[in-house]
Write a protein that holds these residues in place. Structure first.
Motif, PDB file in Angstrom:
ATOM      1  N   CYS A  11     -11.125  86.336  60.935  1.00  0.00           N
ATOM      2  CA  CYS A  11     -10.561  85.479  61.988  1.00  0.00           C
ATOM      3  C   CYS A  11     -11.246  85.664  63.332  1.00  0.00           C
ATOM      4  N   GLN A  54     -10.498  81.125  63.639  1.00  0.00           N
ATOM      5  CA  GLN A  54      -9.830  80.453  62.529  1.00  0.00           C
ATOM      6  C   GLN A  54      -8.569  81.213  62.118  1.00  0.00           C
ATOM      7  N   GLU A  55      -7.806  80.604  61.221  1.00  0.00           N
ATOM      8  CA  GLU A  55      -6.567  81.191  60.717  1.00  0.00           C
ATOM      9  C   GLU A  55      -6.685  81.359  59.201  1.00  0.00           C
ATOM     10  N   SER A 103      -6.124  82.701  55.360  1.00  0.00           N
ATOM     11  CA  SER A 103      -4.938  83.115  54.605  1.00  0.00           C
ATOM     12  C   SER A 103      -5.340  83.402  53.167  1.00  0.00           C
ATOM     13  N   ARG A 135      -1.208  85.442  56.206  1.00  0.00           N
ATOM     14  CA  ARG A 135      -1.978  84.610  57.127  1.00  0.00           C
ATOM     15  C   ARG A 135      -2.210  85.411  58.408  1.00  0.00           C
ATOM     16  N   ARG A 145      -3.803  85.155  62.451  1.00  0.00           N
ATOM     17  CA  ARG A 145      -4.220  84.230  63.505  1.00  0.00           C
ATOM     18  C   ARG A 145      -4.434  85.017  64.800  1.00  0.00           C
ATOM     19  N   THR A 159      -4.217  85.819  68.581  1.00  0.00           N
ATOM     20  CA  THR A 159      -3.255  85.346  69.588  1.00  0.00           C
ATOM     21  C   THR A 159      -3.688  85.656  71.002  1.00  0.00           C
ATOM     22  N   VAL A 162      -3.795  90.118  66.850  1.00  0.00           N
ATOM     23  CA  VAL A 162      -3.652  89.055  65.860  1.00  0.00           C
ATOM     24  C   VAL A 162      -2.197  88.987  65.419  1.00  0.00           C
ATOM     25  N   ARG A 163      -1.806  87.804  65.018  1.00  0.00           N
ATOM     26  CA  ARG A 163      -0.456  87.567  64.486  1.00  0.00           C
ATOM     27  C   ARG A 163      -0.583  87.537  62.976  1.00  0.00           C
ATOM     28  N   SER A 172       1.329  86.801  59.529  1.00  0.00           N
ATOM     29  CA  SER A 172       2.485  86.123  58.950  1.00  0.00           C
ATOM     30  C   SER A 172       2.524  86.423  57.466  1.00  0.00           C
ATOM     31  N   ASP A 221       8.450  83.027  61.547  1.00  0.00           N
ATOM     32  CA  ASP A 221       7.370  82.145  61.977  1.00  0.00           C
ATOM     33  C   ASP A 221       7.865  80.709  61.838  1.00  0.00           C
TER      34      ASP A 221
END
Length: 132
Positions: free
Chosen positions: A23, A27-28, A30, A47, A49, A51, A56-57, A59, A118
């Protein structure tokens, strides 16, 4: 569930670390990973992402595919649909399992916040990129 910690350690954390590398370009990415048992498969959709700089987040949604049920109803092995979330599959996230797995993951990766829902039924935490 006794398998939540091994799930977090053996399959989810390595997937998160790999996705964190991917990432970097904004990009995100998964993936779906599986911990296989004798009579079940534990699946997790992961996933990642970016932030904020250095964060990073992550999920996560987890579910169990019961092999005994599949044998009973004549779908042995279970159909591929059961290993994917909608719209591509029929799996339904298990909130309790997801909560326990992301709790272990958050502790292992030194999360910066507590797990929160989320926007699509996953639970998410923010982790530092230094956790790689």
């Amino acid at each position: 569930m006794v398998y939540a910690e091994p799930m977090a350690q053996a399959v989810v954390e390595p997937a998160v670390r790999e996705l964190m590398q991917q990432c970097a370009d904004g990009q995100e990415p998964s993936t779906t990973v599986t911990l296989r048992g004798d009579d079940f498969n534990m699946c997790a959709h992961v996933r990642v992402r970016p932030t904020a700089p250095g964060q990073v987040r992550v999920s996560l949604a987890c579910w169990v595919v019961n092999m005994d049920t599949a044998r009973y109803f004549g779908s042995n092995p279970p159909s591929e649909d059961e290993t994917r979330l909608p719209p591509d599959g029929t799996a339904a996230p298990d909130e309790s399992l997801t909560s326990r797995v992301i709790g272990h993951l958050a502790a292992r990766m030194h999360a910066l916040d507590t797990p929160r829902p989320d926007d699509d039924g996953h639970l998410a935490v923010t982790v530092p990129l230094a956790a790689t």
